[in-house]
Design a protein around this motif. Structure first.
Motif, short mmCIF file in Angstrom:
data_model
loop_
_atom_site.label_atom_id
_atom_site.label_comp_id
_atom_site.label_asym_id
_atom_site.label_seq_id
_atom_site.Cartn_x
_atom_site.Cartn_y
_atom_site.Cartn_z
N MET A 87 0.92 -1.16 -0.01
CA MET A 87 0.18 -0.10 0.24
C MET A 87 0.73 1.47 -0.11
SD MET A 87 -3.20 -0.92 2.60
CE MET A 87 -4.02 0.69 2.62
N GLN A 88 2.01 1.13 0.76
CA GLN A 88 2.95 2.31 0.85
C GLN A 88 3.45 2.56 -0.45
OE1 GLN A 88 3.28 4.20 3.13
NE2 GLN A 88 5.51 5.10 3.29
N ASP A 89 3.79 1.44 -1.22
CA ASP A 89 4.38 1.70 -2.41
C ASP A 89 3.49 2.46 -3.52
OD1 ASP A 89 6.69 0.25 -1.55
OD2 ASP A 89 6.32 -1.62 -2.46
N ALA A 90 2.31 1.96 -3.34
CA ALA A 90 1.26 2.56 -4.27
C ALA A 90 1.07 3.93 -3.92
CB ALA A 90 -0.38 1.56 -4.29
N TYR A 91 1.10 4.32 -2.77
CA TYR A 91 0.90 5.54 -2.28
C TYR A 91 1.97 6.48 -2.82
CZ TYR A 91 0.36 9.81 1.14
OH TYR A 91 0.11 10.79 1.39
N ILE A 92 3.31 6.17 -2.77
CA ILE A 92 4.45 6.51 -3.22
C ILE A 92 4.29 6.87 -4.33
CG2 ILE A 92 7.09 6.60 -3.45
CD1 ILE A 92 7.12 5.10 -0.78
N ALA A 93 3.82 5.80 -5.40
CA ALA A 93 3.83 5.80 -6.80
C ALA A 93 2.82 7.07 -7.21
CB ALA A 93 3.22 4.61 -7.37
N LYS A 94 1.86 7.04 -6.35
CA LYS A 94 0.59 8.20 -6.72
C LYS A 94 1.21 9.43 -6.43
CE LYS A 94 -4.08 9.79 -5.02
NZ LYS A 94 -4.76 9.80 -4.22
N GLN A 95 2.05 9.83 -5.23
CA GLN A 95 2.68 11.02 -5.21
C GLN A 95 3.56 11.44 -6.34
OE1 GLN A 95 4.41 11.86 -1.31
NE2 GLN A 95 2.27 12.67 -0.95
N LYS A 96 4.18 10.17 -6.48
CA LYS A 96 5.27 10.70 -7.56
C LYS A 96 4.68 11.08 -8.83
CE LYS A 96 9.47 8.77 -9.72
NZ LYS A 96 9.26 9.32 -11.02
N SER A 97 3.51 10.40 -9.29
CA SER A 97 2.86 10.85 -10.38
C SER A 97 2.46 12.36 -10.53
CB SER A 97 1.85 9.93 -10.77
OG SER A 97 0.79 10.15 -10.15
N ILE A 98 1.83 12.89 -9.33
CA ILE A 98 1.39 14.12 -9.07
C ILE A 98 2.44 15.20 -9.17
CG2 ILE A 98 0.50 15.80 -7.40
CD1 ILE A 98 -1.51 13.28 -6.33
N TYR A 99 3.70 14.59 -8.71
CA TYR A 99 5.01 15.58 -8.71
C TYR A 99 5.32 15.65 -10.08
CZ TYR A 99 5.48 16.78 -4.00
OH TYR A 99 5.43 17.19 -2.56
N ASP A 100 5.23 14.55 -10.86
CA ASP A 100 5.59 14.55 -12.11
C ASP A 100 4.73 15.44 -12.87
OD1 ASP A 100 7.42 12.68 -11.63
OD2 ASP A 100 6.27 10.94 -12.38
N LYS A 101 3.43 15.20 -12.68
CA LYS A 101 2.19 16.32 -13.37
C LYS A 101 2.96 17.70 -13.28
CE LYS A 101 -2.35 17.61 -12.60
NZ LYS A 101 -3.25 17.28 -11.66
N TYR A 102 3.36 18.25 -12.16
CA TYR A 102 3.77 19.44 -11.99
C TYR A 102 5.41 19.62 -12.28
CZ TYR A 102 -0.67 20.26 -9.84
OH TYR A 102 -2.09 20.25 -9.64
N LYS A 103 6.00 18.70 -12.87
CA LYS A 103 7.02 18.64 -13.44
C LYS A 103 8.09 19.11 -12.02
CE LYS A 103 6.51 19.31 -18.48
NZ LYS A 103 5.06 18.93 -18.38
N LEU A 104 7.92 18.62 -11.04
CA LEU A 104 8.68 18.76 -9.76
C LEU A 104 9.58 17.49 -9.34
CD1 LEU A 104 6.16 20.79 -7.59
CD2 LEU A 104 8.24 21.60 -8.92
N PRO A 105 10.78 17.67 -8.93
CA PRO A 105 11.44 16.39 -8.43
C PRO A 105 10.59 16.03 -7.36
CG PRO A 105 12.76 18.66 -7.92
CD PRO A 105 11.19 18.76 -8.77
N PHE A 106 10.75 14.52 -7.12
CA PHE A 106 9.94 13.95 -5.88
C PHE A 106 10.88 13.18 -5.20
CE2 PHE A 106 8.12 10.11 -4.17
CZ PHE A 106 7.16 10.66 -3.41
N ASP A 107 10.87 13.50 -3.88
CA ASP A 107 11.97 12.83 -2.93
C ASP A 107 11.08 11.91 -1.91
OD1 ASP A 107 13.85 12.16 -0.97
OD2 ASP A 107 14.18 14.00 -0.18
N LYS A 108 11.34 10.68 -2.33
CA LYS A 108 10.46 9.79 -1.63
C LYS A 108 10.77 9.53 -0.10
CE LYS A 108 12.30 5.06 -2.40
NZ LYS A 108 11.85 3.69 -2.96
N THR A 109 11.95 10.17 0.16
CA THR A 109 12.03 10.12 1.77
C THR A 109 11.25 11.18 2.53
OG1 THR A 109 13.80 11.85 1.40
CG2 THR A 109 14.64 9.32 1.53
N THR A 110 10.54 11.98 1.80
CA THR A 110 9.74 12.87 2.62
C THR A 110 8.45 12.29 2.80
OG1 THR A 110 9.01 13.72 0.58
CG2 THR A 110 10.76 15.03 1.49
N VAL A 111 8.10 11.23 2.09
CA VAL A 111 6.90 10.43 2.56
C VAL A 111 7.01 9.82 4.09
CG1 VAL A 111 5.29 8.72 1.99
CG2 VAL A 111 6.50 10.13 -0.03
#
Lengths: 274, 658
Positions: free
Chosen positions: B95-119
């Motif tokens: 579930m955590q992996d899915a959540y991270i993936a979802k966050q990453k896709s949103i950040y990608d949408k705004y073309k922002l770098p995503f740091d998964k350690t902030t999750v």
């Protein structure tokens, strides 16, 4: 003088010896004296009651107690007959067995051997219930120390034997009153015993003994606690009762004057009639 | 055989012999049993009064609060404390992996770098230590993780599908048990986001949430400050609401509330001119009446601010403090965006200074968009809420129940709730929508209560069940449900009395039933010995008299009946003594406590007229009969051994003693 004295001494010794033998024959000094008294009194003319039927027959009774593991023979084979209406005095020294005999006759105790037949009933065969009924209806007891209930009126005291017979109050109460009147206590019917003199109390006790119209009146030293005048009155009362009601009277006494007024004196000594 | 009246005549003469011994016997035994009869009189009085009080005060409505018995693991009570199973860990990780993936896709949408350690991690090392078999620290669930909240929700949803503790299930059980009505209750708490406006003014200070020093009574009386209320069917709190003709002050522009007199005094003493609550029950009656008059219709205001605005307020207060502190610090750079605190009650925060660069502004706008996409955006919102007091009640102070008789009575009779404030549902429903503020007042809280609606929509919710008789209510609680706080409950529901301690009557009788046999046994043993000694003495002293009676023709049975009657006469004297002593003692208790207790009862329910006096004396014929029976019983037992010896004696032996 010495010789004379010696003769006198011999004479005295032989008299003394005879007296000793005499006493030994009776068992004790008291018994011997009683016997002397007995034989010295003038034999009475046989009473008119002697021809009445025998109401009580005592046959060869003995009564042995055990006191502190020691056998005491209170009665050692006593036989006697009493006729209806007779006035008999049982006399004897203390411990002669007269009270024991009275209690056996009254069904308060059982003889060790022998038989007592009263009014045709062998009372040894009776068990507690029947024996109680026998005491209640055939015998009237009078005691030296009266034994009235201190907190009950004279009338109720007199009614007590009726209570044990289950006589209804409406029947026994007038009779109690009548009996009290008869013994001269009409003024004291509803008084407590403590308001009366010893003689009056004993008369009330006699009234109590008469409530169930007993055939035999047994009195154990009834005058033992009374002065001379009261004693005479009580004895006179017994005689009246005997005369008017035909009740057989047996009294235990050691007063010779009272015994003298009985039709017959039966003297006991060491558990035997002498 | 001797007749009864004659035996009684002879037995009565015995009462006059051995008087001192007789008096001692009667007094000692009478006092022993007197203590018991006092307890009985008083207990009967309390039980009867309490019962009749409840019959009247509760209007023959015995309420039971029923909670669905939801297993602790479904509510997640153990999570975060114990090591989760392998399967759970696997599920959480995916579930955590899915959540991270979802966050990453949103950040990608705004073309922002995503740091998964902030999750926020889903698992964390147990702060209390412990190592597993391979020497690694034991990992436990991180309850702050948003993934955990999702996981819990899924677990609850799965549970709801097969749950057997819905309101319908309840009706199937409670209906046959005699339940007549079912009521909803629903609690709201805006504690974190609301501020009480004292004198209509808003003061600003950082929010603290320290409950450690707060007593239970303090907690129950901070509803105005915390905006915690329980929506309750008006029928259930009818007696607390001031009579219709007195609510002339009620305006339709405020939410009606019922508060405790304790809280009204605590919060509005100055405003309403209420004195300190007196301790004397009689004075409390007058005080409560006065308070009702003064509090009726009183309106107070509370400011609700949304979580976002509350956070902004806190941030602004912190920034203002910092700016003031570092006024003279040349190296300090103040925030580029500053706000003014509201100047009107529950007003908006206004921008004081905005020196942000265009890039900063764009960054802020992007963050807001990301939060909206993630569903974590908190809008700025505020609402001035007005509440109006329409009723009050005096909460029983449960902490004082064991201290003294009056405290116990007030515990016994007083209303008992686990909350101290109500909003009568029907009065609320009649308000215009703009006053109701439904969107705000439907918030149910956070944490464990966050998914309350999930259960509620499935019909799994707290319900108040009404029974017409105390017996039906008690039997339901006892037989069909577990106790509220039971930890190993196998039944679908937990239940307890609601609103009052009407089952306390049961507690009293249970207590009496547990202690009565012991007390009775002690009293009976001592009394038997005393009576035995007396009987033996009297019988021995009467031996000659017995012998004379025997000579006069008494049978053994006659003697036995006389002494049995004598012992029954003695027993009668003891019974009389016991009743008199018990009644006198109970009357003393009655005169000492009855007026106070009656006043307490009045205060407890705010009912001042035609309330029957609360009595401490009551007569329970059956129980008194049992006590008397025990006395007669022991008297017979006590007379038998000496009597047995006596009737077996030869009368001649006692004659010869002369």
């Amino acid at each position: 003088m010495i010789q004379t004295g010696g003769q006198q001494h011999e004479q005295l010794s032989s008299t003394d010896q005879k007296i000793q033998e005499f006493i030994q024959a009776f068992g004790s000094t008291d018994a011997a004296i009683s016997a002397i008294k007995h034989f010295s009194t003038k034999p009475k003319a046989p009473s008119i009651y002697a021809n009445n039927p025998v109401i009580m027959q005592v046959k060869d009774i003995t009564r042995t107690y055990k006191i502190h593991r020691q056998k005491v023979e209170a009665l050692r084979g006593v036989s006697l007959e009493v006729h209806t209406g007779e006035f008999v005095a049982l006399t004897g020294a203390s411990g002669s067995g007269k009270s024991t005999l009275l209690q056996l006759i009254g069904g308060l105790d059982q003889p060790t051997s022998g038989s007592i037949t009263i009014n045709g009933t062998d009372i040894q065969r009776l068990r507690d219930k029947k024996l109680s009924e026998f005491r209640n209806q055939t015998i009237g007891f009078v005691f030296q120390f009266f034994y009235l209930q201190p907190f009950l009126s004279l009338r109720t005291n007199v009614e007590v034997p009726g209570m044990f017979r289950h006589v209804p109050r409406k029947n026994r109460s007038p009779r109690a009153k009548e009996l009290l009147e008869r013994v001269g206590l009409s003024e004291y019917v509803d008084r407590l015993p403590k308001e009366l003199s010893g003689g009056q109390i004993q008369r009330a006790a006699i009234a109590r003994a008469l409530l169930n119209e007993p055939k035999i009146l047994l009195a154990d030293e009834p005058t033992g606690n009374l002065d001379k005048r009261n004693s005479e009155e009580v004895i006179k009362l017994f005689q009246t009762i005997r005369k008017e009601l035909g009740t057989t009277v047996i009294i235990v006494t050691h007063n010779p004057e009272i015994a003298a007024q009985a039709d017959r004196e039966i003297q006991l000594s060491d558990g035997v009639i002498v | 055989m001797i007749g009864f009246v004659d035996a009684l005549t002879l037995a009565r003469t015995k009462l006059r012999a051995k008087r001192i011994l007789l008096i001692i016997t009667v007094v000692v035994s009478g006092l022993l049993f007197g203590v018991l009869s006092t307890a009985l009189f008083v207990a009967t009085g309390i039980t009867r009064s309490t019962e009749s009080f409840f019959t009247k005060a509760l209007d023959n409505r015995y309420l039971v609060e029923v909670q669905p018995n939801i297993p602790d693991d479904i509510l997640g009570y153990g999570d975060g404390f114990e090591e989760p199973s392998k399967e759970v860990v696997e599920q959480l990780n995916s579930m955590q992996d899915a959540y991270i993936a979802k966050q990453k896709s949103i950040y990608d949408k705004y073309k922002l770098p995503f740091d998964k350690t902030t999750v926020t991690p889903i698992l964390q090392a147990n702060p209390f230590g412990g190592k597993d078999g391979s020497g690694n620290p034991i990992k436990i669930i991180n309850r702050d993780s948003p993934v955990y909240q999702d996981y819990l929700k899924q677990r609850k949803q799965a549970y709801i599908k097969t749950a057997k503790n819905t309101v319908n299930d309840l009706k199937k059980i409670a209906g046959p048990a005699g339940a007549t009505d079912y009521y909803n209750t629903r609690s709201i708490s805006l504690q974190a986001q609301s501020t009480y406006l004292k004198d209509g003014k808003e003061t600003f200070k950082p929010k603290t949430n320290d409950m450690s020093t707060v007593s239970y009574m303090d907690y129950l009386t901070s509803n105005v400050k915390d905006t915690t209320y329980v929506f309750t069917d008006q029928t259930l709190i009818k007696r607390f609401i001031y009579p219709e003709n007195n609510i002339r002050k009620q305006t339709k522009d405020a939410i009606p509330v019922v508060l405790t007199t304790q809280e009204i005094a605590k919060m509005f003493a100055t405003e309403l001119g209420i004195d300190k609550r007196p301790t004397e029950p009689a004075a409390q009656v007058a005080w409560t009446k006065d308070l009702q008059q003064k509090a009726n219709g009183y309106v107070y205001s509370v400011c609700y601010r949304s979580a976002g605005e509350t956070a902004l307020m806190q941030k602004t207060m912190q920034a203002n403090t910092e700016i003031a502190e570092k006024r003279n610090d040349k190296n300090y750079t103040p925030p580029s965006l500053q706000y003014n605190l509201p100047t009107t009650p529950c007003g908006e925060l206004t921008v004081k200074k905005d020196t942000r660069t265009p890039a900063e502004k764009k960054e802020a706008a992007t963050q807001e968009s990301i939060q909206k996409d993630l569903g974590t955006y908190q809008p700025l919102d505020r609402r001035l809420l007005k509440f109006q007091i329409v009723g009050s009640f005096t909460l029983a102070d449960v902490t004082g129940q064991a201290q003294n008789a009056t405290a116990y009575i007030s515990y016994l009779l007083g209303p008992q709730y686990t909350n101290g404030s109500f909003i009568p549902q029907q009065l609320y429903d009649a308000l215009p929508a703009n006053v109701q503020n439904k969107d705000v007042l439907s918030q149910t809280g956070t944490g464990i209560n966050a998914d309350y609606e999930l259960f509620e929509n499935a019909g799994i919710k707290n319900t108040i069940v009404s029974f017409p008789t105390l017996t039906a209510a008690r039997d339901f609680i006892k037989n069909d449900a577990c106790e509220i706080y039971s930890s190993d409950c196998n039944k679908p529901f937990k239940a307890s009395t609601y609103g009052s301690s009407y089952l306390a009557v049961d507690e009293i009788s249970k207590f009496i039933q547990s202690i009565a046999p012991i007390a009775l046994a002690i009293a009976m043993t001592i009394a038997t010995i005393v009576i035995w000694i007396t009987m033996a003495r009297v019988i021995i002293d009467s031996r000659r008299e017995t012998a004379v009676f025997r000579a006069l023709g008494a049978k053994r049975r006659d003697i036995a009946s006389i002494y049995l009657l004598y012992s029954l006469l003695v027993a009668s004297l003891i019974v009389i003594f016991m009743l008199v002593a018990g009644f006198i003692a109970a009357s003393v208790v009655e005169s000492l406590f009855s007026p106070q207790a009656t006043d307490l009862a009045k205060v407890a329910y705010g009912v001042f007229d035609d309330l029957e006096p609360y009595h401490f004396i009551g007569i329970d014929i059956t129980a008194l009969g049992i006590l008397a029976g025990c006395i007669f019983g022991i008297s017979i037992v006590a007379v038998l051994p000496p009597l047995w010896r006596n009737v077996r004696r030869s009368p001649i032996r006692d004659m010869r003693d002369e």
